[in-house]
Design a protein around this motif. Structure first.
Motif, mmCIF file in Angstrom:
data_model
loop_
_atom_site.group_PDB
_atom_site.id
_atom_site.type_symbol
_atom_site.label_atom_id
_atom_site.label_comp_id
_atom_site.label_asym_id
_atom_site.label_seq_id
_atom_site.Cartn_x
_atom_site.Cartn_y
_atom_site.Cartn_z
ATOM 1 N N LEU A 153 -7.600 15.462 -6.098
ATOM 2 C CA LEU A 153 -8.051 15.645 -7.408
ATOM 3 C C LEU A 153 -9.626 15.947 -7.539
ATOM 4 O O LEU A 153 -10.028 16.634 -8.542
ATOM 5 N N GLU A 154 -10.452 15.547 -6.445
ATOM 6 C CA GLU A 154 -11.568 15.883 -6.547
ATOM 7 C C GLU A 154 -11.796 17.139 -6.233
ATOM 8 O O GLU A 154 -12.716 17.928 -6.666
ATOM 9 N N SER A 155 -10.887 17.795 -5.364
ATOM 10 C CA SER A 155 -10.973 19.299 -5.061
ATOM 11 C C SER A 155 -10.547 20.072 -6.587
ATOM 12 O O SER A 155 -10.978 21.354 -6.555
ATOM 13 N N ALA A 156 -10.018 19.489 -7.523
ATOM 14 C CA ALA A 156 -9.642 20.077 -8.724
ATOM 15 C C ALA A 156 -10.831 19.508 -9.958
ATOM 16 O O ALA A 156 -10.622 19.754 -10.935
ATOM 17 N N TRP A 157 -11.796 19.153 -9.314
ATOM 18 C CA TRP A 157 -12.992 18.698 -10.061
ATOM 19 C C TRP A 157 -13.062 17.542 -11.027
ATOM 20 O O TRP A 157 -13.591 17.379 -12.086
ATOM 21 N N CYS A 158 -11.978 16.420 -10.796
ATOM 22 C CA CYS A 158 -11.875 15.411 -11.537
ATOM 23 C C CYS A 158 -12.853 14.604 -11.249
ATOM 24 O O CYS A 158 -13.329 14.195 -10.385
ATOM 25 N N GLY A 159 -13.531 14.110 -12.422
ATOM 26 C CA GLY A 159 -14.895 13.370 -12.422
ATOM 27 C C GLY A 159 -14.483 11.907 -12.386
ATOM 28 O O GLY A 159 -15.454 11.148 -11.966
ATOM 29 N N PHE A 160 -13.551 11.540 -12.622
ATOM 30 C CA PHE A 160 -13.202 9.965 -12.532
ATOM 31 C C PHE A 160 -11.769 9.998 -11.950
ATOM 32 O O PHE A 160 -10.403 10.180 -12.489
ATOM 33 N N VAL A 161 -11.714 9.503 -10.601
ATOM 34 C CA VAL A 161 -10.277 9.272 -9.832
ATOM 35 C C VAL A 161 -10.449 8.290 -9.055
ATOM 36 O O VAL A 161 -11.269 8.306 -7.862
ATOM 37 N N LYS A 162 -9.516 7.178 -9.219
ATOM 38 C CA LYS A 162 -9.770 6.157 -8.351
ATOM 39 C C LYS A 162 -8.351 5.446 -7.887
ATOM 40 O O LYS A 162 -7.399 5.609 -8.460
ATOM 41 N N LYS A 163 -8.495 4.796 -6.817
ATOM 42 C CA LYS A 163 -7.328 4.083 -6.363
ATOM 43 C C LYS A 163 -7.421 2.532 -6.747
ATOM 44 O O LYS A 163 -8.271 2.123 -6.181
ATOM 45 N N VAL A 164 -6.339 1.840 -7.006
ATOM 46 C CA VAL A 164 -6.447 0.379 -7.161
ATOM 47 C C VAL A 164 -5.096 -0.196 -6.626
ATOM 48 O O VAL A 164 -4.228 0.538 -6.604
ATOM 49 N N ASP A 165 -5.141 -1.533 -6.370
ATOM 50 C CA ASP A 165 -3.950 -2.128 -5.921
ATOM 51 C C ASP A 165 -3.445 -3.044 -7.239
ATOM 52 O O ASP A 165 -4.263 -3.749 -7.584
ATOM 53 N N TRP A 166 -2.151 -3.152 -6.939
ATOM 54 C CA TRP A 166 -1.437 -3.908 -7.814
ATOM 55 C C TRP A 166 -1.684 -5.310 -7.778
ATOM 56 O O TRP A 166 -1.604 -6.225 -8.745
ATOM 57 N N LYS A 167 -2.183 -6.042 -6.708
ATOM 58 C CA LYS A 167 -2.224 -7.303 -6.445
ATOM 59 C C LYS A 167 -3.636 -7.911 -7.209
ATOM 60 O O LYS A 167 -3.632 -9.082 -7.303
ATOM 61 N N ASP A 168 -4.233 -7.054 -7.707
ATOM 62 C CA ASP A 168 -5.572 -7.515 -8.136
ATOM 63 C C ASP A 168 -5.476 -7.191 -9.442
ATOM 64 O O ASP A 168 -6.071 -5.915 -10.153
ATOM 65 N N LEU A 169 -5.178 -7.953 -10.523
ATOM 66 C CA LEU A 169 -4.861 -7.662 -12.041
ATOM 67 C C LEU A 169 -6.272 -7.278 -12.706
ATOM 68 O O LEU A 169 -6.392 -6.352 -13.481
ATOM 69 N N ASN A 170 -7.334 -8.077 -12.234
ATOM 70 C CA ASN A 170 -8.841 -7.860 -12.866
ATOM 71 C C ASN A 170 -9.315 -6.415 -12.521
ATOM 72 O O ASN A 170 -9.751 -5.660 -13.289
ATOM 73 N N TRP A 171 -9.115 -6.042 -11.152
ATOM 74 C CA TRP A 171 -9.648 -4.985 -10.780
ATOM 75 C C TRP A 171 -8.845 -3.632 -11.457
ATOM 76 O O TRP A 171 -9.428 -2.821 -11.916
ATOM 77 N N MET A 172 -7.499 -3.836 -11.773
ATOM 78 C CA MET A 172 -6.813 -2.864 -12.350
ATOM 79 C C MET A 172 -7.134 -2.628 -13.833
ATOM 80 O O MET A 172 -7.460 -1.629 -14.465
ATOM 81 N N LYS A 173 -7.398 -3.854 -14.294
ATOM 82 C CA LYS A 173 -7.813 -3.960 -16.027
ATOM 83 C C LYS A 173 -9.334 -3.460 -15.963
ATOM 84 O O LYS A 173 -9.256 -2.490 -16.868
ATOM 85 N N GLU A 174 -10.085 -3.694 -15.395
ATOM 86 C CA GLU A 174 -11.618 -2.904 -15.365
ATOM 87 C C GLU A 174 -11.541 -1.578 -15.055
ATOM 88 O O GLU A 174 -12.219 -0.823 -15.802
ATOM 89 N N THR A 175 -10.630 -1.252 -14.080
ATOM 90 C CA THR A 175 -10.661 0.407 -13.799
ATOM 91 C C THR A 175 -10.101 1.083 -14.877
ATOM 92 O O THR A 175 -10.551 2.058 -15.560
ATOM 93 N N ILE A 176 -9.144 0.566 -15.402
ATOM 94 C CA ILE A 176 -8.364 1.199 -16.587
ATOM 95 C C ILE A 176 -9.360 1.162 -17.861
ATOM 96 O O ILE A 176 -9.408 2.357 -18.731
ATOM 97 N N LYS A 177 -10.089 0.046 -18.111
ATOM 98 C CA LYS A 177 -11.081 0.028 -19.193
ATOM 99 C C LYS A 177 -12.092 1.108 -19.128
ATOM 100 O O LYS A 177 -12.359 1.983 -20.036
ATOM 101 N N GLU A 178 -12.594 1.211 -17.781
ATOM 102 C CA GLU A 178 -13.769 2.342 -17.578
ATOM 103 C C GLU A 178 -13.034 3.483 -17.680
ATOM 104 O O GLU A 178 -13.822 4.449 -18.312
ATOM 105 N N ALA A 179 -11.991 4.003 -17.232
ATOM 106 C CA ALA A 179 -11.374 5.219 -17.263
ATOM 107 C C ALA A 179 -10.999 5.410 -18.877
ATOM 108 O O ALA A 179 -11.148 6.864 -19.421
#
Ligand SMILES: Cc1ncc(C[n+]2csc(CCOP(=O)(O)OP(=O)(O)O)c2C)c(N)n1
Ligand code: SF4
Ligand SMILES: [Mg+2]
Length: 200
Positions: A153-179
């Protein structure tokens, strides 16, 4: 969001519901009215999530969620448009839609529930299945190397691309909010277990 668990079609041990919960919590904490959300999916276990969302939704075709979501956003740019599908849908048959959505940079969020296999069709190898593991389509071990969606995705110029893990609900939620708040195309890859087929 719907609370009628009777209508939910997942294996009883499936953790996909945590991704569902993270999306619900992200929308609620941003105070986005459900009338202003359109949730679009492809086809697959993860993609069934659209049926469980209490907002406008569409379960489209395998690989066709992103162009559908793009059309919704173009028709009404005020809407929050979230698209979601599995790794097979996003990175296999639908890969070109993902790459061109990143290049077109329209303000939608695409989430991939990455369980590293085609789960709904009983566990075939996908583009993110690790090398050498045995699946129902690779009984002697997977001989194709997986690719890294973030690099791609970075090679396709995506400015927001992140990996998160299912085990961390808060991390998923905060990343989705940011996105959701990001004003261009965003992609989140969620590593998700599939106890029925992902045995690695
Ligand atoms: C055009 C088309 N090709 C193939 C299928 C069959 N099919 C349905 S779901 C699926 C795999 C889904 O895998 P993935 O996208 O990883 O989602 P998961 O079930 O793992 O959540 C396939 C191949 C289909 N419905 N439509
Ligand atoms: S097959 Fe895997 S991804 Fe699909 S519902 Fe069952 S555990 Fe979840
Ligand atoms: Mg999958």
């Amino acid at each position: 969001m719907r609370t009628n668990l009777q209508s939910i079609q997942r294996c009883p041990w499936c953790w996909n519901f945590l991704i569902h919960l993270a999306i619900k919590q992200a929308l609620e904490s941003l105070w986005i009215e459900k009338e202003n959300v359109v949730f679009v999916t492809g086809i697959g276990c993860g993609s069934k999530m659209s049926q469980y969302m209490d907002c406008y939704w569409a379960e489209t075709l395998h690989w066709r969620g992103i162009p559908f979501a793009t059309g919704v956003k173009l028709a009404n740019p005020k809407l929050t448009v979230i698209s979601l599908s599995g790794d097979g849908d996003t990175y296999g048959i639908g890969l070109w839609h993902l790459l061109h959505a990143a290049r077109n940079n329209i303000n939608i969020l695409h989430i991939t529930c990455d369980n590293e296999n085609y789960a709904l069709t009983t566990g075939q190898a996908s583009p993110t299945t690790p090398l050498d593991v045995k699946t129902n389509s690779t009984p002697n071990g997977n001989y194709t190397k997986p690719f890294d969606p973030v690099n791609l995705l970075e090679s396709a110029w995506c400015g927001f691309v992140k990996k998160v893990d299912w085990k961390d609900l808060n991390w998923m939620k905060e990343t989705i909010k940011e996105a959701i708040q990001y004003e261009w195309f965003a992609h989140i890859n969620v590593n998700q277990p599939c106890p029925s087929w992902r045995r690695w």
